[in-house]
Design a protein around this motif. Structure first.
Motif: not given
Length: 140
Positions: A104-124
């Motif tokens: 899934p394509h998601r847009r993250f803002f700079i203040n959402e770095i923790d959410e971005f890391e979770k997203y990458l981790f879960l998809w990997s």
């Protein structure tokens, strides 16, 4: 309307990076205008490169007078973009990804770095390709 033709497949090679850099340069030159991006010669776009397209298009369209029109996108690429959600930003009708064939394509803002890391981790962790590394992951 200015037309930008993408001449190569957008994989993770040097030509693709050069093409994306040129796209960025041309979009910056034509801010405040309507620009058509022509995908006639493109049969493949690496999933991670959609994030680059997203950033470029988002930056370009931040100017309310700037508009992007997509031309000659193959049905295969259109289906991927519609399934993963990227097509939504291009005004495409979403399509269900019943078999989870896309990330899934998601847009993250700079203040959402923790959410971005979770997203990458879960998809990997849950991707089929990653599971092949481990014996007994459940995908065969």
């Amino acid at each position: 309307m200015y037309v930008l033709e993408i001449q190569v497949n957008i994989d993770n090679g040097r030509k693709a990076y050069d093409t994306l850099a040129l796209l960025s340069e041309k979009l910056n030159k034509h801010k405040g205008e309507s620009v058509a991006v022509d995908f006639k010669k493109v049969t493949f776009i690496a999933a991670n490169q959609l994030a680059v397209f997203s950033a470029l298009f988002d930056s370009f369209c931040a100017n309310e007078n700037s508009h992007i029109v997509i031309r000659n996108l193959s049905e295969k690429l259109s289906n991927v973009m519609r399934k993963n959600g990227f097509g939504k930003m291009l005004g495409m009708e979403p399509k269900e990804d019943s078999f989870h064939t896309t990330i899934p394509h998601r847009r993250f803002f700079i203040n959402e770095i923790d959410e971005f890391e979770k997203y990458l981790f879960l998809w990997s962790i849950f991707s089929k390709e990653f599971c092949f590394i481990f014996y007994g992951c459940g995908y065969r």
